[in-house]
Design a protein around this motif. Structure first.
Motif, PDB file in Angstrom:
ATOM      1  N   MET A  37       0.770  -1.225   0.122  1.00 24.21           N
ATOM      2  CA  MET A  37      -0.047   0.122   0.064  1.00 24.21           C
ATOM      3  C   MET A  37       0.914   1.168  -0.149  1.00 24.21           C
ATOM      4  N   SER A  38       2.094   1.069  -0.161  1.00 25.44           N
ATOM      5  CA  SER A  38       3.127   2.135  -0.348  1.00 25.44           C
ATOM      6  C   SER A  38       2.694   3.153  -1.309  1.00 25.44           C
ATOM      7  N   HIS A  39       2.104   3.009  -2.463  1.00 23.71           N
ATOM      8  CA  HIS A  39       1.764   3.645  -3.399  1.00 23.71           C
ATOM      9  C   HIS A  39       0.709   4.886  -2.844  1.00 23.71           C
ATOM     10  N   SER A  40      -0.432   4.222  -2.226  1.00 28.17           N
ATOM     11  CA  SER A  40      -1.557   5.029  -1.969  1.00 28.17           C
ATOM     12  C   SER A  40      -1.291   5.537  -0.653  1.00 28.17           C
ATOM     13  N   PHE A  41      -0.492   5.177   0.314  1.00 29.41           N
ATOM     14  CA  PHE A  41      -0.330   5.393   1.685  1.00 29.41           C
ATOM     15  C   PHE A  41       1.128   5.707   2.171  1.00 29.41           C
ATOM     16  N   HIS A  42       2.025   6.239   0.992  1.00 31.15           N
ATOM     17  CA  HIS A  42       3.303   6.490   1.010  1.00 31.15           C
ATOM     18  C   HIS A  42       3.715   7.587   2.266  1.00 31.15           C
ATOM     19  N   ASP A  43       2.717   8.506   2.531  1.00 33.34           N
ATOM     20  CA  ASP A  43       2.887   9.319   3.433  1.00 33.34           C
ATOM     21  C   ASP A  43       2.862   8.643   5.127  1.00 33.34           C
ATOM     22  N   ILE A  44       2.009   7.790   4.919  1.00 31.85           N
ATOM     23  CA  ILE A  44       1.752   7.187   6.586  1.00 31.85           C
ATOM     24  C   ILE A  44       2.875   6.288   6.580  1.00 31.85           C
ATOM     25  N   GLU A  45       3.395   5.477   5.634  1.00 33.43           N
ATOM     26  CA  GLU A  45       4.281   4.376   5.871  1.00 33.43           C
ATOM     27  C   GLU A  45       5.809   5.118   6.058  1.00 33.43           C
ATOM     28  N   SER A  46       5.815   6.237   5.481  1.00 23.63           N
ATOM     29  CA  SER A  46       7.234   6.947   5.791  1.00 23.63           C
ATOM     30  C   SER A  46       7.138   7.457   6.927  1.00 23.63           C
ATOM     31  N   LEU A  47       6.073   8.001   7.398  1.00 21.31           N
ATOM     32  CA  LEU A  47       5.948   8.323   9.206  1.00 21.31           C
ATOM     33  C   LEU A  47       6.402   7.312   9.989  1.00 21.31           C
ATOM     34  N   ALA A  48       5.897   6.266   9.734  1.00 21.62           N
ATOM     35  CA  ALA A  48       5.909   5.036  10.547  1.00 21.62           C
ATOM     36  C   ALA A  48       7.519   4.503  10.535  1.00 21.62           C
ATOM     37  N   GLU A  49       8.174   4.712   9.579  1.00 22.36           N
ATOM     38  CA  GLU A  49       9.759   4.370   9.462  1.00 22.36           C
ATOM     39  C   GLU A  49      10.213   5.196  10.954  1.00 22.36           C
ATOM     40  N   GLY A  50       9.697   6.322  11.230  1.00 23.30           N
ATOM     41  CA  GLY A  50      10.257   7.189  12.294  1.00 23.30           C
ATOM     42  C   GLY A  50       9.831   7.017  13.734  1.00 23.30           C
ATOM     43  N   CYS A  51       8.940   5.992  13.924  1.00 24.61           N
ATOM     44  CA  CYS A  51       8.702   5.285  15.147  1.00 24.61           C
ATOM     45  C   CYS A  51       9.722   4.903  15.849  1.00 24.61           C
ATOM     46  N   HIS A  52       9.669   5.109  17.127  1.00 21.20           N
ATOM     47  CA  HIS A  52      10.586   4.332  18.068  1.00 21.20           C
ATOM     48  C   HIS A  52      10.470   2.840  18.006  1.00 21.20           C
ATOM     49  N   PHE A  53       9.384   2.394  17.799  1.00 22.58           N
ATOM     50  CA  PHE A  53       9.417   0.725  17.694  1.00 22.58           C
ATOM     51  C   PHE A  53       9.178   0.540  16.288  1.00 22.58           C
ATOM     52  N   ARG A  54       9.851  -0.633  15.999  1.00 21.35           N
ATOM     53  CA  ARG A  54       9.599  -1.102  14.668  1.00 21.35           C
ATOM     54  C   ARG A  54       8.262  -1.758  14.038  1.00 21.35           C
ATOM     55  N   ASP A  55       7.684  -2.593  15.303  1.00 20.23           N
ATOM     56  CA  ASP A  55       6.371  -2.975  15.152  1.00 20.23           C
ATOM     57  C   ASP A  55       5.402  -2.147  15.891  1.00 20.23           C
ATOM     58  N   CYS A  56       5.744  -0.595  15.910  1.00 15.63           N
ATOM     59  CA  CYS A  56       4.708   0.188  16.514  1.00 15.63           C
ATOM     60  C   CYS A  56       3.234  -0.134  15.895  1.00 15.63           C
TER      61      CYS A  56
END
Length: 351
Positions: free
Chosen positions: A266-285
């Motif tokens: 879903m990275s095409h449609s929700f690239h903004d959210i998945e990019s933000l998630a990479e900055g979360c403290h926990f990888r499985d956030c």
């Protein structure tokens, strides 16, 4: 009719050379009827039925021809033909079949571009467009957002701006079939050897748009309801239309229920959210109260719209549920298969 005008291309030619058989010729499925298909080849248009072997060896609906498919046929008398094979698909737009069943419903195949048609009147719905975008990217075709009925709308610039924030890199065209606004811009996607499918809800103006692109009325249209701006069903089945100027269009009925079938990425449609998630403290956030959650922080400061994030979560839940149901169905079918084999062996041993 030349195969190129039907959408033939190098991908199909390569597949055809590998499957080429004496007495069979390629044809494209234009419409599907109960138990038969309308197909067109270089020679003529036929009413075609599946061969007995083809039907017997088909395990699921996905194996059967759909509108847009290229098939190998054996022509018969009286413009009849028999379908023996389906050529490999370049792309496929699918949804989960309506109802409780876990089955795939193929909307259109071998498409290069998807016009996601959404009316700019009362029926404008960002969440629905997000859903169409996820499915369009998964299909393998390139999505193009077409905002129709511009002559009936207000705040058009605001709506376009809102879409630009969720459909990064996706072309957006504002059109009106009544005033011909933006129609010429859409013709740039139509050329010999290409196929474009039109998808959208009832009353979005798909059939009217097809009439404009074709140059004359080939599809029946009806007025929308005045009360809520929603449309009445005009197109009742999928249909492939060959443009005299070049290119192929596939018209589809308005879909009341549009459930995801699959979306591996879903990275095409929700690239903004998945990019933000990479900055979360926990990888499985899970983005649900964990410390150092970049997604929740973006929502709090207004960088990410809460509505969009909730839609993203909803899609993930749908896909997870579908995966569980699909796995369960596969297990049951495998169990049924081995039970049948065991029964066959038992009967053989008794003889």
């Amino acid at each position: 009719m030349n195969l190129l005008h039907l959408g033939w291309n190098s991908f199909l030619d390569e597949a055809y050379q590998e499957m080429k058989k004496e007495g069979l010729e390629p044809a494209r499925v234009k419409q599907e009827h109960r138990g038969s298909y309308e197909v067109s080849s270089e020679q003529m248009t036929y009413m075609a039925a599946l061969s007995g072997k083809f039907r017997f060896e088909s395990d699921s609906r996905e194996d059967l021809p759909a509108v847009g498919d290229w098939v190998l046929i054996a022509p018969q008398e009286n413009q009849r033909a028999v379908i023996h094979y389906v050529l490999p698909r370049k792309s496929k737009f699918s949804r989960k079949a309506a109802g409780n069943t876990t089955e795939e419903q193929i909307i259109a195949t071998n498409i290069d571009t998807v016009f996601l048609v959404n009316a700019l009147n009362q029926d404008f719905n960002i969440g629905r467009i997000e859903r169409y975008l996820v499915m369009a990217w998964e299909s393998g075709a390139n999505p193009v957002i077409v905002l129709s009925k511009a002559d009936l709308a207000n705040s058009i610039e605001e709506k376009v701006e809102a879409l630009e924030g969720i459909a990064i890199g996706v072309p957006i065209h504002v059109v009106s079939s009544a005033t011909d606004t933006g129609i010429n811009e859409l013709t740039s996607y139509l050329s010999i050897g290409t196929t474009t499918a039109l998808l959208g809800s009832s009353g979005a103006g798909k059939s009217t748009l097809i009439n404009k692109l074709y140059g004359t009325d080939v599809q029946t249209v009806q007025d929308i309801r005045e009360g809520d701006g929603k449309g009445r069903h005009t197109t009742t089945s999928r249909e492939l239309i060959v443009l005299e100027s070049g290119g192929v269009l596939i018209d589809t009925p308005g879909m009341r229920e549009l459930q995801l079938w699959e979306a591996s990425d879903m990275s095409h449609s929700f690239h903004d959210i998945e990019s933000l998630a990479e900055g979360c403290h926990f990888r499985d956030c899970k983005h649900n109260g964990e410390p150092g959650c970049a997604v929740e922080e973006a929502i709090q400061v207004g960088e990410l719209e809460l509505r969009r994030f909730r839609n993203y979560q909803k899609f993930q839940r749908e896909l997870s549920f579908l995966e569980r149901q699909t796995n369960k169905k596969a297990q049951l079918e495998e169990k049924k298969k081995w039970k049948k084999l065991a029964g066959d062996r038992t009967r053989q041993n008794r003889r």
